[in-house]
Write a protein that holds these residues in place. Structure first.
Motif, short mmCIF file in Angstrom:
data_model
loop_
_atom_site.label_atom_id
_atom_site.label_comp_id
_atom_site.label_asym_id
_atom_site.label_seq_id
_atom_site.Cartn_x
_atom_site.Cartn_y
_atom_site.Cartn_z
N THR A 1 -15.66 1.09 -1.57
CA THR A 1 -14.78 1.86 -0.67
C THR A 1 -14.87 3.33 -1.08
OG1 THR A 1 -12.86 1.81 -2.12
CG2 THR A 1 -13.15 -0.09 -0.64
N PRO A 2 -14.34 4.23 -0.24
CA PRO A 2 -14.35 5.64 -0.63
C PRO A 2 -13.72 5.90 -2.00
CG PRO A 2 -13.84 5.42 1.69
CD PRO A 2 -13.90 4.02 1.15
N MET A 3 -12.66 5.12 -2.34
CA MET A 3 -12.02 5.33 -3.65
C MET A 3 -13.02 5.13 -4.79
SD MET A 3 -8.97 3.13 -5.47
CE MET A 3 -7.58 3.65 -4.51
N VAL A 4 -13.76 4.05 -4.74
CA VAL A 4 -14.71 3.74 -5.81
C VAL A 4 -15.94 4.66 -5.72
CG1 VAL A 4 -16.35 1.96 -6.53
CG2 VAL A 4 -13.96 1.40 -6.28
N PRO B 1 -8.48 -7.54 -6.29
CA PRO B 1 -9.91 -7.27 -6.07
C PRO B 1 -10.61 -6.80 -7.34
CG PRO B 1 -8.50 -6.04 -4.52
CD PRO B 1 -7.63 -6.55 -5.62
N GLY B 2 -11.90 -7.15 -7.41
CA GLY B 2 -12.76 -6.51 -8.40
C GLY B 2 -13.22 -5.18 -7.83
N TYR B 3 -14.41 -4.74 -8.20
CA TYR B 3 -14.91 -3.46 -7.69
C TYR B 3 -15.44 -3.64 -6.26
CZ TYR B 3 -14.24 -1.38 -12.23
OH TYR B 3 -13.67 -0.89 -13.37
N ALA C 1 -2.06 0.66 0.47
CA ALA C 1 -2.04 2.06 0.02
C ALA C 1 -2.17 2.11 -1.49
CB ALA C 1 -0.75 2.74 0.47
N GLY C 2 -3.04 2.97 -1.97
CA GLY C 2 -3.20 3.10 -3.42
C GLY C 2 -4.06 4.30 -3.74
N ILE C 3 -3.97 4.78 -4.96
CA ILE C 3 -4.81 5.89 -5.41
C ILE C 3 -5.40 5.54 -6.77
CG2 ILE C 3 -3.67 7.74 -4.09
CD1 ILE C 3 -2.03 8.43 -6.58
N ASP D 1 -0.53 5.32 7.09
CA ASP D 1 -1.32 5.98 6.03
C ASP D 1 -0.87 7.43 5.93
OD1 ASP D 1 -4.36 5.10 4.76
OD2 ASP D 1 -3.79 7.22 4.63
N LEU D 2 -1.21 8.02 4.80
CA LEU D 2 -0.94 9.45 4.58
C LEU D 2 -1.91 10.35 5.33
CD1 LEU D 2 -0.41 10.42 0.83
CD2 LEU D 2 1.11 10.82 2.75
N ALA D 3 -3.07 9.81 5.69
CA ALA D 3 -4.12 10.62 6.31
C ALA D 3 -3.62 11.29 7.59
CB ALA D 3 -5.33 9.74 6.62
N ALA E 1 -6.08 3.62 6.78
CA ALA E 1 -7.01 4.61 7.35
C ALA E 1 -8.37 4.58 6.66
CB ALA E 1 -6.40 6.01 7.24
N SER E 2 -8.50 3.81 5.60
CA SER E 2 -9.75 3.86 4.81
C SER E 2 -9.97 2.53 4.09
CB SER E 2 -9.63 5.00 3.79
OG SER E 2 -10.71 4.99 2.88
N GLY E 3 -11.20 2.31 3.68
CA GLY E 3 -11.54 1.24 2.75
C GLY E 3 -11.01 -0.14 3.09
N ILE E 4 -10.36 -0.75 2.12
CA ILE E 4 -9.87 -2.12 2.27
C ILE E 4 -8.84 -2.22 3.39
CG2 ILE E 4 -8.46 -3.88 1.10
CD1 ILE E 4 -9.90 -3.00 -1.55
N GLY E 5 -7.91 -1.28 3.44
CA GLY E 5 -6.86 -1.32 4.47
C GLY E 5 -7.45 -1.26 5.87
N LEU E 6 -8.45 -0.41 6.06
CA LEU E 6 -9.09 -0.29 7.37
C LEU E 6 -9.80 -1.59 7.75
CD1 LEU E 6 -9.90 1.34 9.84
CD2 LEU E 6 -11.73 2.40 8.49
N1 LIG Z 1 -11.92 -0.35 -4.14
C1 LIG Z 1 -11.71 -1.11 -5.20
O1 LIG Z 1 -12.63 -1.41 -5.98
C2 LIG Z 1 -10.35 -1.64 -5.48
C3 LIG Z 1 -10.23 -2.58 -6.52
C4 LIG Z 1 -8.98 -3.09 -6.80
C5 LIG Z 1 -7.90 -2.69 -6.06
N2 LIG Z 1 -8.04 -1.77 -5.07
C6 LIG Z 1 -6.84 -1.39 -4.34
O2 LIG Z 1 -7.05 -1.61 -2.96
C7 LIG Z 1 -6.25 -0.69 -2.22
C8 LIG Z 1 -7.12 0.06 -1.23
O3 LIG Z 1 -8.05 0.85 -1.96
P1 LIG Z 1 -9.42 1.39 -1.36
O4 LIG Z 1 -10.43 1.15 -2.38
O5 LIG Z 1 -9.58 0.87 0.02
O6 LIG Z 1 -9.11 2.94 -1.37
P2 LIG Z 1 -9.26 4.07 -0.25
O7 LIG Z 1 -9.04 5.36 -0.96
O8 LIG Z 1 -10.50 3.87 0.54
O9 LIG Z 1 -8.02 3.77 0.71
C9 LIG Z 1 -6.70 3.96 0.27
C10 LIG Z 1 -5.87 4.45 1.43
O10 LIG Z 1 -4.51 4.56 0.99
C11 LIG Z 1 -3.98 5.75 1.54
N3 LIG Z 1 -2.86 6.22 0.74
C12 LIG Z 1 -2.91 6.76 -0.50
N4 LIG Z 1 -1.68 7.11 -0.90
C13 LIG Z 1 -0.84 6.79 0.12
C14 LIG Z 1 0.56 6.90 0.29
N5 LIG Z 1 1.34 7.44 -0.65
N6 LIG Z 1 1.11 6.47 1.45
C15 LIG Z 1 0.32 5.94 2.43
N7 LIG Z 1 -1.02 5.81 2.31
C16 LIG Z 1 -1.58 6.22 1.16
C17 LIG Z 1 -5.14 6.72 1.52
O11 LIG Z 1 -4.92 7.81 2.42
C18 LIG Z 1 -6.29 5.83 1.94
O12 LIG Z 1 -6.47 5.82 3.34
C19 LIG Z 1 -5.58 0.22 -3.26
O13 LIG Z 1 -4.30 -0.27 -3.55
C20 LIG Z 1 -6.47 0.07 -4.46
O14 LIG Z 1 -5.78 0.34 -5.65
C21 LIG Z 1 -9.25 -1.24 -4.77
#
Ligand SMILES: NC(=O)c1ccc[n+]([C@@H]2O[C@H](COP(=O)([O-])OP(=O)(O)OC[C@H]3O[C@@H](n4cnc5c(N)ncnc54)[C@H](O)[C@@H]3O)[C@@H](O)[C@H]2O)c1
Length: 257
Positions: free
Chosen positions: A187-190, A182-184, A87-89, A43-45, A21-26
């Motif tokens: 996305t909304p998380m960062v 991934p590095g940085y 999915a990640g937080i 997604d949890l959203a 629903a967000s970021g990398i997954g989207l």
């Molecule tokens: N953005 C970065 O710099 C970065 C770097 C390294 C790794 N990552 C990893 O990439 C992945 C995506 O991160 P992102 O940056 O796109 O974050 P994001 O917050 O934009 O997206 C994460 C998505 O995961 C969903 N989610 C969270 N907990 C969940 C659960 N229990 N069940 C189902 N869905 C759940 C959220 O609702 C959200 O839509 C994560 O695993 C994150 O740890 C991100």
């Protein structure tokens, strides 16, 4: 080399993207659809992302029954070709002595337990057909120590290692399992942790040889490669997609000229 496809295509493939629903997954979900895959976003959203309203399953990757439901729905006539575990937080990003165990555990659960459950359930669909590709998402924090990232780094190191174990177990069964670190990435998380002042954006770009954050689409293209037949002999890989972050051995360049 005649068996190598001329371009990356996911036409006719069924794919599950968690955290879509967000970021990398989207970005992964949108790109995979563009390449011809039939994609289910999980997604949890509360709300499905635009364009995926009829291809959305709300659920928690930490819940075994939710993951079973996600995988069941993503499969067409029982067939699932690809799963990408996004999915990640974020971690607490406070000093270790101030961290609480509930958040620590939740970070571990979403990242490691969630990835395990998705891989296990997807594997149940893929192994009988001797075909499938799983892509897990770790982080550069899986490759080295990062202060204050106890749960996040440990969970991502676990994801990277579990990827290798699964690849070894399933290598002879036609199911490939690979990981992106991934590095940085912007996305909304960062963006949220940058806004809260928990990360220093300037220092991130200085520490990254390519001098910028990555874009979600740059992780999606790496995931497409790993999920496609272009990567037909690639399994157990942990691929940094980090603008050179993990290649850089020092925290700063101390040479004077
Ligand atoms: N953005 C970065 O710099 C970065 C770097 C390294 C790794 N990552 C990893 O990439 C992945 C995506 O991160 P992102 O940056 O796109 O974050 P994001 O917050 O934009 O997206 C994460 C998505 O995961 C969903 N989610 C969270 N907990 C969940 C659960 N229990 N069940 C189902 N869905 C759940 C959220 O609702 C959200 O839509 C994560 O695993 C994150 O740890 C991100």
């Amino acid at each position: 080399m005649s068996d190598v496809p001329s371009h990356i295509s996911l036409a006719g493939k069924t794919a599950l993207v968690t955290g879509g629903a967000s970021g990398i997954g989207l970005a992964v979900a949108a790109y995979f659809r563009q390449l011809g895959a039939s994609v289910l976003v999980a997604d949890l959203a509360d709300t499905a992302p635009a364009g995926f309203e009829s291809a959305y399953e709300r659920g928690d990757v930490c819940s075994e029954s939710d993951v079973i439901r996600m995988v069941e729905r993503a499969a067409h006539e029982g067939r699932l070709d690809i799963a990408v575990c996004c999915a990640g937080i974020a971690d607490q990003l406070v000093p270790t002595v101030e961290q609480d165990i509930e958040t620590w555990q939740r970070v571990l659960d979403v990242s490691l337990r969630g990835t395990y459950l998705v891989c296990r359930e997807a594997g149940q669909r893929m192994l009988p057909r001797a075909s499938g590709a799983l892509v897990t998402i770790a982080s550069v924090t899986a490759l080295g120590g990062f202060p204050r990232r106890n749960a996040y780094g440990a969970s991502k190191a676990g994801v990277a290692h579990m990827t290798k174990s699964l690849a070894c177990e399933w290598g002879g069964s036609g199911v490939r399992v690979n990981c992106i670190a991934p590095g940085y990435i912007a996305t909304p998380m960062v963006e949220q942790v940058l806004e809260r002042g928990r990360l220093d954006g300037r220092r991130i770009t200085e520490r990254t040889p390519m001098r910028r954050l990555g874009q979600p689409a740059e992780i999606a293209s790496a995931a497409a490669f790993l999920a496609s037949d272009w990567a037909s002999f690639v399994t157990g890989a942990v691929l940094p997609v980090d603008g050179g972050w993990s290649a850089f051995g020092g925290s700063g360049d101390v040479a004077t000229s």
